[in-house]
Design a protein around this motif. Structure first.
Motif, PDB file in Angstrom:
ATOM      1  N   SER A 258       0.835  -1.207   0.000  1.00 51.60           N
ATOM      2  CA  SER A 258       0.000   0.000   0.000  1.00 51.60           C
ATOM      3  C   SER A 258       0.867   1.253   0.000  1.00 51.60           C
ATOM      4  O   SER A 258       2.008   1.253   0.484  1.00 51.60           O
ATOM      5  CB  SER A 258      -0.961   0.017   1.193  1.00 51.60           C
ATOM      6  OG  SER A 258      -0.290   0.415   2.347  1.00 51.60           O
ATOM      7  N   ASP A 262      -4.014   0.860  -2.683  1.00 51.58           N
ATOM      8  CA  ASP A 262      -3.925  -0.435  -2.013  1.00 51.58           C
ATOM      9  C   ASP A 262      -3.562  -1.506  -3.051  1.00 51.58           C
ATOM     10  O   ASP A 262      -4.242  -1.631  -4.076  1.00 51.58           O
ATOM     11  CB  ASP A 262      -5.298  -0.738  -1.374  1.00 51.58           C
ATOM     12  CG  ASP A 262      -5.258  -1.973  -0.505  1.00 51.58           C
ATOM     13  OD1 ASP A 262      -4.173  -2.607  -0.406  1.00 51.58           O
ATOM     14  OD2 ASP A 262      -6.302  -2.318   0.069  1.00 51.58           O
ATOM     15  N   SER A 264      -2.830  -4.770  -1.985  1.00 51.88           N
ATOM     16  CA  SER A 264      -2.897  -6.069  -1.313  1.00 51.88           C
ATOM     17  C   SER A 264      -3.787  -7.015  -2.109  1.00 51.88           C
ATOM     18  O   SER A 264      -4.613  -6.585  -2.909  1.00 51.88           O
ATOM     19  CB  SER A 264      -3.443  -5.894   0.097  1.00 51.88           C
ATOM     20  OG  SER A 264      -4.723  -5.318   0.015  1.00 51.88           O
ATOM     21  N   GLU A 265      -3.592  -8.318  -1.876  1.00 48.93           N
ATOM     22  CA  GLU A 265      -4.382  -9.347  -2.575  1.00 48.93           C
ATOM     23  C   GLU A 265      -5.875  -9.101  -2.380  1.00 48.93           C
ATOM     24  O   GLU A 265      -6.665  -9.216  -3.304  1.00 48.93           O
ATOM     25  CB  GLU A 265      -4.000 -10.746  -2.049  1.00 48.93           C
ATOM     26  CG  GLU A 265      -2.699 -11.283  -2.602  1.00 48.93           C
ATOM     27  CD  GLU A 265      -2.676 -11.380  -4.121  1.00 48.93           C
ATOM     28  OE1 GLU A 265      -3.676 -11.839  -4.692  1.00 48.93           O
ATOM     29  OE2 GLU A 265      -1.667 -10.959  -4.728  1.00 48.93           O
ATOM     30  N   SER A 266      -6.230  -8.715  -1.136  1.00 48.70           N
ATOM     31  CA  SER A 266      -7.665  -8.579  -0.831  1.00 48.70           C
ATOM     32  C   SER A 266      -8.305  -7.417  -1.593  1.00 48.70           C
ATOM     33  O   SER A 266      -9.518  -7.364  -1.752  1.00 48.70           O
ATOM     34  CB  SER A 266      -7.862  -8.387   0.673  1.00 48.70           C
ATOM     35  OG  SER A 266      -7.136  -7.249   1.080  1.00 48.70           O
ATOM     36  N   SER A 267      -7.456  -6.484  -2.076  1.00 44.78           N
ATOM     37  CA  SER A 267      -8.036  -5.337  -2.790  1.00 44.78           C
ATOM     38  C   SER A 267      -8.287  -5.655  -4.261  1.00 44.78           C
ATOM     39  O   SER A 267      -8.912  -4.883  -4.972  1.00 44.78           O
ATOM     40  CB  SER A 267      -7.105  -4.129  -2.690  1.00 44.78           C
ATOM     41  OG  SER A 267      -5.958  -4.353  -3.486  1.00 44.78           O
ATOM     42  N   LYS A 268      -7.738  -6.839  -4.719  1.00 44.06           N
ATOM     43  CA  LYS A 268      -7.899  -7.168  -6.147  1.00 44.06           C
ATOM     44  C   LYS A 268      -9.297  -7.685  -6.403  1.00 44.06           C
ATOM     45  O   LYS A 268      -9.829  -8.454  -5.584  1.00 44.06           O
ATOM     46  CB  LYS A 268      -6.862  -8.233  -6.555  1.00 44.06           C
ATOM     47  CG  LYS A 268      -5.476  -7.645  -6.598  1.00 44.06           C
ATOM     48  CD  LYS A 268      -4.489  -8.605  -7.196  1.00 44.06           C
ATOM     49  CE  LYS A 268      -3.105  -7.969  -7.165  1.00 44.06           C
ATOM     50  NZ  LYS A 268      -2.052  -8.933  -6.993  1.00 44.06           N
ATOM     51  N   ARG A 270     -12.257 -10.031  -7.452  1.00 45.06           N
ATOM     52  CA  ARG A 270     -12.333 -11.492  -7.600  1.00 45.06           C
ATOM     53  C   ARG A 270     -13.073 -11.848  -8.883  1.00 45.06           C
ATOM     54  O   ARG A 270     -13.932 -11.106  -9.315  1.00 45.06           O
ATOM     55  CB  ARG A 270     -13.079 -12.095  -6.405  1.00 45.06           C
ATOM     56  CG  ARG A 270     -12.300 -11.932  -5.141  1.00 45.06           C
ATOM     57  CD  ARG A 270     -13.022 -12.533  -3.953  1.00 45.06           C
ATOM     58  NE  ARG A 270     -12.474 -12.000  -2.720  1.00 45.06           N
ATOM     59  CZ  ARG A 270     -11.317 -12.381  -2.202  1.00 45.06           C
ATOM     60  NH1 ARG A 270     -10.606 -13.296  -2.767  1.00 45.06           N
ATOM     61  NH2 ARG A 270     -10.878 -11.839  -1.086  1.00 45.06           N
TER      62      ARG A 270
END
Ligand SMILES: NC(=O)c1ccc[n+]([C@@H]2O[C@H](COP(=O)([O-])OP(=O)(O)OC[C@H]3O[C@@H](n4cnc5c(N)ncnc54)[C@H](O)[C@@H]3O)[C@@H](O)[C@H]2O)c1
Length: 271
Positions: A258, A262, A264-268, A270
Protein backbone atom coordinates in the motif's frame (compact mmCIF):
# COMPACT_ATOMS: atom_id res chain seq x y z
CA UNK A 1 21.84 -1.52 -25.53
CA UNK A 2 25.57 -1.66 -24.89
CA UNK A 3 25.57 -5.07 -26.62
CA UNK A 4 23.84 -3.83 -29.79
CA UNK A 5 27.03 -3.43 -31.79
CA UNK A 6 28.21 -6.98 -31.07
CA UNK A 7 30.56 -6.05 -28.22
CA UNK A 8 30.45 -8.22 -25.08
CA UNK A 9 29.03 -6.73 -21.88
CA UNK A 10 29.84 -7.92 -18.37
CA UNK A 11 27.11 -7.83 -15.71
CA UNK A 12 28.58 -8.05 -12.22
CA UNK A 13 26.36 -8.55 -9.17
CA UNK A 14 26.89 -10.09 -5.76
CA UNK A 15 23.52 -11.87 -6.06
CA UNK A 16 23.47 -14.82 -8.50
CA UNK A 17 19.66 -14.76 -8.71
CA UNK A 18 19.76 -11.14 -9.87
CA UNK A 19 22.23 -12.11 -12.60
CA UNK A 20 19.87 -14.85 -13.82
CA UNK A 21 16.90 -12.49 -13.75
CA UNK A 22 18.89 -9.81 -15.58
CA UNK A 23 19.88 -12.26 -18.32
CA UNK A 24 16.27 -13.40 -18.76
CA UNK A 25 15.12 -9.78 -18.92
CA UNK A 26 17.71 -8.96 -21.58
CA UNK A 27 16.59 -11.99 -23.64
CA UNK A 28 13.00 -10.76 -23.36
CA UNK A 29 13.91 -7.24 -24.48
CA UNK A 30 15.89 -8.62 -27.40
CA UNK A 31 13.00 -10.90 -28.44
CA UNK A 32 10.57 -7.99 -28.30
CA UNK A 33 12.96 -6.02 -30.54
CA UNK A 34 12.44 -2.92 -28.47
CA UNK A 35 16.06 -2.10 -29.20
CA UNK A 36 16.99 -4.09 -32.32
CA UNK A 37 20.62 -5.09 -32.69
CA UNK A 38 22.74 -3.57 -35.42
CA UNK A 39 24.18 -6.86 -36.70
CA UNK A 40 24.67 -9.57 -34.10
CA UNK A 41 24.19 -9.08 -30.37
CA UNK A 42 27.23 -8.97 -28.13
CA UNK A 43 27.61 -11.66 -25.49
CA UNK A 44 26.26 -10.92 -21.98
CA UNK A 45 28.80 -12.31 -19.51
CA UNK A 46 27.38 -12.63 -16.00
CA UNK A 47 29.99 -12.51 -13.25
CA UNK A 48 29.83 -12.84 -9.48
CA UNK A 49 31.51 -10.04 -7.50
CA UNK A 50 34.76 -12.01 -7.05
CA UNK A 51 35.25 -11.87 -10.85
CA UNK A 52 35.07 -8.05 -10.86
CA UNK A 53 38.83 -7.60 -11.62
CA UNK A 54 38.52 -9.61 -14.86
CA UNK A 55 35.41 -7.65 -15.97
CA UNK A 56 37.14 -4.37 -15.14
CA UNK A 57 40.37 -5.20 -16.98
CA UNK A 58 38.44 -6.19 -20.15
CA UNK A 59 36.25 -3.05 -20.33
CA UNK A 60 36.65 0.49 -21.69
CA UNK A 61 33.62 1.73 -19.67
CA UNK A 62 32.48 0.74 -16.18
CA UNK A 63 28.98 1.74 -15.01
CA UNK A 64 28.07 1.20 -11.37
CA UNK A 65 24.34 0.47 -10.83
CA UNK A 66 24.21 -0.46 -7.12
CA UNK A 67 21.24 0.77 -5.02
CA UNK A 68 20.84 4.50 -4.42
CA UNK A 69 22.94 4.84 -1.25
CA UNK A 70 25.69 7.45 -1.36
CA UNK A 71 27.94 5.44 0.98
CA UNK A 72 27.57 2.28 -1.13
CA UNK A 73 28.14 4.17 -4.37
CA UNK A 74 31.30 5.76 -2.96
CA UNK A 75 32.58 2.35 -1.88
CA UNK A 76 31.98 0.79 -5.29
CA UNK A 77 33.41 3.75 -7.22
CA UNK A 78 36.55 3.68 -5.05
CA UNK A 79 36.87 -0.06 -5.72
CA UNK A 80 36.52 0.52 -9.48
CA UNK A 81 39.12 3.30 -9.45
CA UNK A 82 41.53 1.03 -7.56
CA UNK A 83 41.07 -1.81 -10.06
CA UNK A 84 40.75 0.00 -13.39
CA UNK A 85 43.45 0.84 -15.92
CA UNK A 86 44.01 4.65 -16.05
CA UNK A 87 42.36 4.88 -19.51
CA UNK A 88 39.14 3.20 -18.40
CA UNK A 89 36.10 5.50 -17.98
CA UNK A 90 34.23 5.09 -14.68
CA UNK A 91 30.53 6.07 -14.65
CA UNK A 92 27.66 6.11 -12.20
CA UNK A 93 24.06 5.28 -13.16
CA UNK A 94 22.80 7.25 -10.17
CA UNK A 95 19.93 9.52 -11.11
CA UNK A 96 19.89 11.47 -7.83
CA UNK A 97 23.55 11.82 -6.80
CA UNK A 98 25.89 13.66 -9.15
CA UNK A 99 29.29 12.21 -9.89
CA UNK A 100 30.80 15.28 -8.18
CA UNK A 101 29.05 14.33 -4.91
CA UNK A 102 30.03 10.67 -5.25
CA UNK A 103 33.77 11.25 -5.77
CA UNK A 104 33.98 14.08 -3.23
CA UNK A 105 36.46 13.14 -0.46
CA UNK A 106 37.42 9.86 -2.17
CA UNK A 107 41.10 9.14 -2.75
CA UNK A 108 40.82 8.41 -6.45
CA UNK A 109 43.95 8.14 -8.55
CA UNK A 110 42.30 9.47 -11.75
CA UNK A 111 39.80 12.23 -10.80
CA UNK A 112 39.35 13.25 -14.46
CA UNK A 113 37.86 9.95 -15.68
CA UNK A 114 34.52 9.98 -13.80
CA UNK A 115 31.16 10.67 -15.35
CA UNK A 116 27.46 10.59 -14.44
CA UNK A 117 25.53 8.45 -16.90
CA UNK A 118 21.96 7.83 -15.73
CA UNK A 119 19.84 5.83 -18.15
CA UNK A 120 16.22 6.90 -17.93
CA UNK A 121 13.79 4.13 -17.13
CA UNK A 122 10.22 3.87 -18.48
CA UNK A 123 7.27 3.33 -16.17
CA UNK A 124 5.50 0.81 -18.42
CA UNK A 125 8.30 -1.74 -18.97
CA UNK A 126 9.29 -0.22 -22.31
CA UNK A 127 12.93 0.60 -23.04
CA UNK A 128 13.73 4.28 -23.24
CA UNK A 129 16.59 5.63 -25.29
CA UNK A 130 17.22 8.77 -23.24
CA UNK A 131 20.49 8.88 -21.30
CA UNK A 132 21.99 11.90 -19.54
CA UNK A 133 25.70 12.69 -19.47
CA UNK A 134 27.24 14.98 -16.84
CA UNK A 135 30.88 15.44 -15.90
CA UNK A 136 32.26 16.48 -12.53
CA UNK A 137 33.92 19.71 -13.64
CA UNK A 138 37.22 17.77 -13.62
CA UNK A 139 36.14 15.23 -16.26
CA UNK A 140 38.31 15.26 -19.39
CA UNK A 141 36.38 16.94 -22.28
CA UNK A 142 37.32 14.06 -24.59
CA UNK A 143 35.50 11.62 -22.26
CA UNK A 144 32.32 13.70 -22.54
CA UNK A 145 32.52 13.87 -26.33
CA UNK A 146 33.40 10.17 -26.60
CA UNK A 147 30.39 9.19 -24.52
CA UNK A 148 28.04 11.38 -26.55
CA UNK A 149 29.30 9.61 -29.68
CA UNK A 150 29.35 6.08 -28.22
CA UNK A 151 25.88 6.35 -26.66
CA UNK A 152 24.47 7.67 -29.95
CA UNK A 153 26.17 4.84 -31.91
CA UNK A 154 24.64 2.30 -29.52
CA UNK A 155 21.12 3.66 -30.12
CA UNK A 156 20.72 5.82 -27.01
CA UNK A 157 19.45 9.38 -27.19
CA UNK A 158 22.14 11.30 -25.25
CA UNK A 159 21.43 14.55 -23.40
CA UNK A 160 24.58 16.29 -22.21
CA UNK A 161 24.03 18.44 -19.12
CA UNK A 162 25.59 21.80 -20.02
CA UNK A 163 26.98 22.58 -16.58
CA UNK A 164 27.27 20.94 -13.17
CA UNK A 165 23.77 20.84 -11.74
CA UNK A 166 22.09 19.71 -8.50
CA UNK A 167 20.37 16.82 -10.24
CA UNK A 168 19.95 15.68 -13.81
CA UNK A 169 17.65 17.38 -16.32
CA UNK A 170 14.77 14.89 -16.22
CA UNK A 171 15.09 14.28 -12.48
CA UNK A 172 14.84 17.98 -11.66
CA UNK A 173 11.61 18.29 -13.66
CA UNK A 174 10.19 15.05 -12.21
CA UNK A 175 11.20 16.16 -8.68
CA UNK A 176 9.17 19.35 -9.16
CA UNK A 177 6.12 17.36 -10.32
CA UNK A 178 6.38 15.01 -7.31
CA UNK A 179 6.86 17.92 -4.89
CA UNK A 180 3.84 19.86 -6.15
CA UNK A 181 1.72 16.68 -6.21
CA UNK A 182 2.62 16.02 -2.56
CA UNK A 183 1.88 19.65 -1.64
CA UNK A 184 -1.49 19.46 -3.40
CA UNK A 185 -2.29 16.28 -1.41
CA UNK A 186 -0.98 17.72 1.90
CA UNK A 187 -3.23 20.78 1.48
CA UNK A 188 -6.24 18.54 0.80
CA UNK A 189 -6.80 20.14 -2.60
CA UNK A 190 -7.26 16.84 -4.47
CA UNK A 191 -7.09 13.07 -3.93
CA UNK A 192 -4.44 10.77 -5.51
CA UNK A 193 -7.12 9.43 -7.88
CA UNK A 194 -8.06 12.93 -9.02
CA UNK A 195 -4.45 14.07 -9.47
CA UNK A 196 -3.52 10.94 -11.48
CA UNK A 197 -6.70 11.14 -13.54
CA UNK A 198 -6.25 14.78 -14.57
CA UNK A 199 -2.51 14.28 -15.23
CA UNK A 200 -3.12 11.27 -17.51
CA UNK A 201 -6.01 12.99 -19.27
CA UNK A 202 -3.96 16.09 -20.12
CA UNK A 203 -0.52 14.59 -20.76
CA UNK A 204 -1.63 11.18 -22.13
CA UNK A 205 0.87 9.29 -19.96
CA UNK A 206 0.12 5.73 -18.77
CA UNK A 207 0.62 6.58 -15.08
CA UNK A 208 -0.05 9.62 -12.91
CA UNK A 209 2.49 10.98 -10.38
CA UNK A 210 0.96 9.15 -7.37
CA UNK A 211 0.96 5.84 -9.25
CA UNK A 212 4.56 6.47 -10.34
CA UNK A 213 5.71 7.34 -6.81
CA UNK A 214 4.09 4.11 -5.54
CA UNK A 215 6.15 2.15 -8.08
CA UNK A 216 9.42 3.90 -7.17
CA UNK A 217 8.76 3.46 -3.41
CA UNK A 218 7.79 6.29 -1.07
CA UNK A 219 10.90 5.74 1.08
CA UNK A 220 13.06 6.25 -2.03
CA UNK A 221 11.00 9.32 -3.04
CA UNK A 222 11.58 10.70 0.48
CA UNK A 223 15.34 10.09 0.31
CA UNK A 224 15.58 11.87 -3.04
CA UNK A 225 13.48 14.84 -1.87
CA UNK A 226 15.52 15.06 1.35
CA UNK A 227 18.65 15.15 -0.74
CA UNK A 228 17.30 18.11 -2.78
CA UNK A 229 16.36 19.86 0.50
CA UNK A 230 19.89 19.28 1.84
CA UNK A 231 21.62 20.82 -1.18
CA UNK A 232 19.12 23.51 -2.27
CA UNK A 233 17.42 26.48 -0.64
CA UNK A 234 13.65 26.93 -0.54
CA UNK A 235 12.42 23.32 -0.75
CA UNK A 236 9.07 23.22 1.13
CA UNK A 237 8.74 20.97 4.20
CA UNK A 238 5.14 19.73 3.67
CA UNK A 239 5.90 17.17 0.90
CA UNK A 240 8.55 15.49 3.10
CA UNK A 241 6.26 15.60 6.15
CA UNK A 242 3.54 13.76 4.20
CA UNK A 243 6.05 11.17 2.93
CA UNK A 244 7.50 10.65 6.44
CA UNK A 245 4.01 10.04 7.82
CA UNK A 246 3.21 7.47 5.13
CA UNK A 247 6.58 5.70 5.49
CA UNK A 248 6.09 5.53 9.31
CA UNK A 249 2.73 3.84 8.66
CA UNK A 250 4.50 1.23 6.48
CA UNK A 251 3.00 2.70 3.29
CA UNK A 252 5.95 2.38 0.93
CA UNK A 253 3.97 1.87 -2.27
CA UNK A 254 3.69 -1.26 -4.44
CA UNK A 255 6.50 -3.13 -2.62
CA UNK A 256 4.74 -2.96 0.77
CA UNK A 257 1.22 -3.56 -0.58
CA UNK A 258 0.00 0.00 0.00
CA UNK A 259 0.96 3.59 -0.64
CA UNK A 260 -1.33 6.12 -2.24
CA UNK A 261 -3.24 3.03 -3.45
CA UNK A 262 -3.93 -0.44 -2.01
CA UNK A 263 -2.03 -3.28 -3.76
CA UNK A 264 -2.90 -6.07 -1.31
CA UNK A 265 -4.38 -9.35 -2.58
CA UNK A 266 -7.67 -8.58 -0.83
CA UNK A 267 -8.04 -5.34 -2.79
CA UNK A 268 -7.90 -7.17 -6.15
CA UNK A 269 -11.26 -7.83 -7.82
CA UNK A 270 -12.33 -11.49 -7.60
CA UNK A 271 -13.35 -13.47 -10.70
N1 LIG B 1 18.21 6.87 -14.59
C1 LIG B 1 17.06 6.40 -14.12
O1 LIG B 1 15.97 6.75 -14.57
C2 LIG B 1 17.11 5.43 -13.05
C3 LIG B 1 15.94 4.85 -12.66
C4 LIG B 1 16.01 3.97 -11.63
C5 LIG B 1 17.22 3.69 -11.05
N2 LIG B 1 18.34 4.28 -11.47
C6 LIG B 1 19.62 4.02 -10.81
O2 LIG B 1 20.04 2.69 -10.97
C7 LIG B 1 20.73 2.27 -9.79
C8 LIG B 1 20.22 0.95 -9.34
O3 LIG B 1 18.83 1.05 -9.08
P1 LIG B 1 17.90 -0.21 -9.13
O4 LIG B 1 16.52 0.26 -8.93
O5 LIG B 1 18.24 -1.02 -10.36
O6 LIG B 1 18.39 -1.01 -7.84
P2 LIG B 1 18.22 -2.57 -7.50
O7 LIG B 1 18.24 -2.66 -6.03
O8 LIG B 1 17.06 -3.14 -8.26
O9 LIG B 1 19.53 -3.25 -8.11
C9 LIG B 1 20.79 -3.02 -7.56
C10 LIG B 1 21.65 -4.26 -7.74
O10 LIG B 1 22.90 -4.02 -7.11
C11 LIG B 1 23.33 -5.24 -6.49
N3 LIG B 1 24.30 -4.88 -5.46
C12 LIG B 1 24.08 -4.25 -4.29
N4 LIG B 1 25.24 -4.05 -3.65
C13 LIG B 1 26.23 -4.56 -4.43
C14 LIG B 1 27.64 -4.65 -4.32
N5 LIG B 1 28.26 -4.14 -3.26
N6 LIG B 1 28.32 -5.26 -5.30
C15 LIG B 1 27.69 -5.76 -6.38
N7 LIG B 1 26.35 -5.69 -6.56
C16 LIG B 1 25.63 -5.11 -5.59
C17 LIG B 1 22.06 -5.85 -5.98
O11 LIG B 1 22.21 -7.26 -5.79
C18 LIG B 1 21.07 -5.53 -7.11
O12 LIG B 1 21.06 -6.53 -8.09
C19 LIG B 1 20.56 3.41 -8.77
O13 LIG B 1 21.72 4.20 -8.77
C20 LIG B 1 19.45 4.25 -9.34
O14 LIG B 1 19.58 5.61 -9.10
C21 LIG B 1 18.32 5.13 -12.47
Amino acid sequence: MWSRLGRPVYLVDRDDQQLLRAKEYIEKLRAESQVPSLGRWGQIITSPSQDLPKAVSDSWLLVECVPESLALKRKVIQQLDDLAHPDTIVASNSSSYTITEIIQDLRVKQPDRFIGLPKLRGTNGKMLKAIEIMGSGQTKPEILSRLVEETRNHGFKPFQVHRTSTGYIYNRIWAAIKRETLLTLAEGVASPEEIDSIFKDVLKTPKGPCEQMDVVGLDVVLDIEQHYADVRQGIPEEPRALLRKMVAQGKLGVKSGSGFYDYSESSKPRD
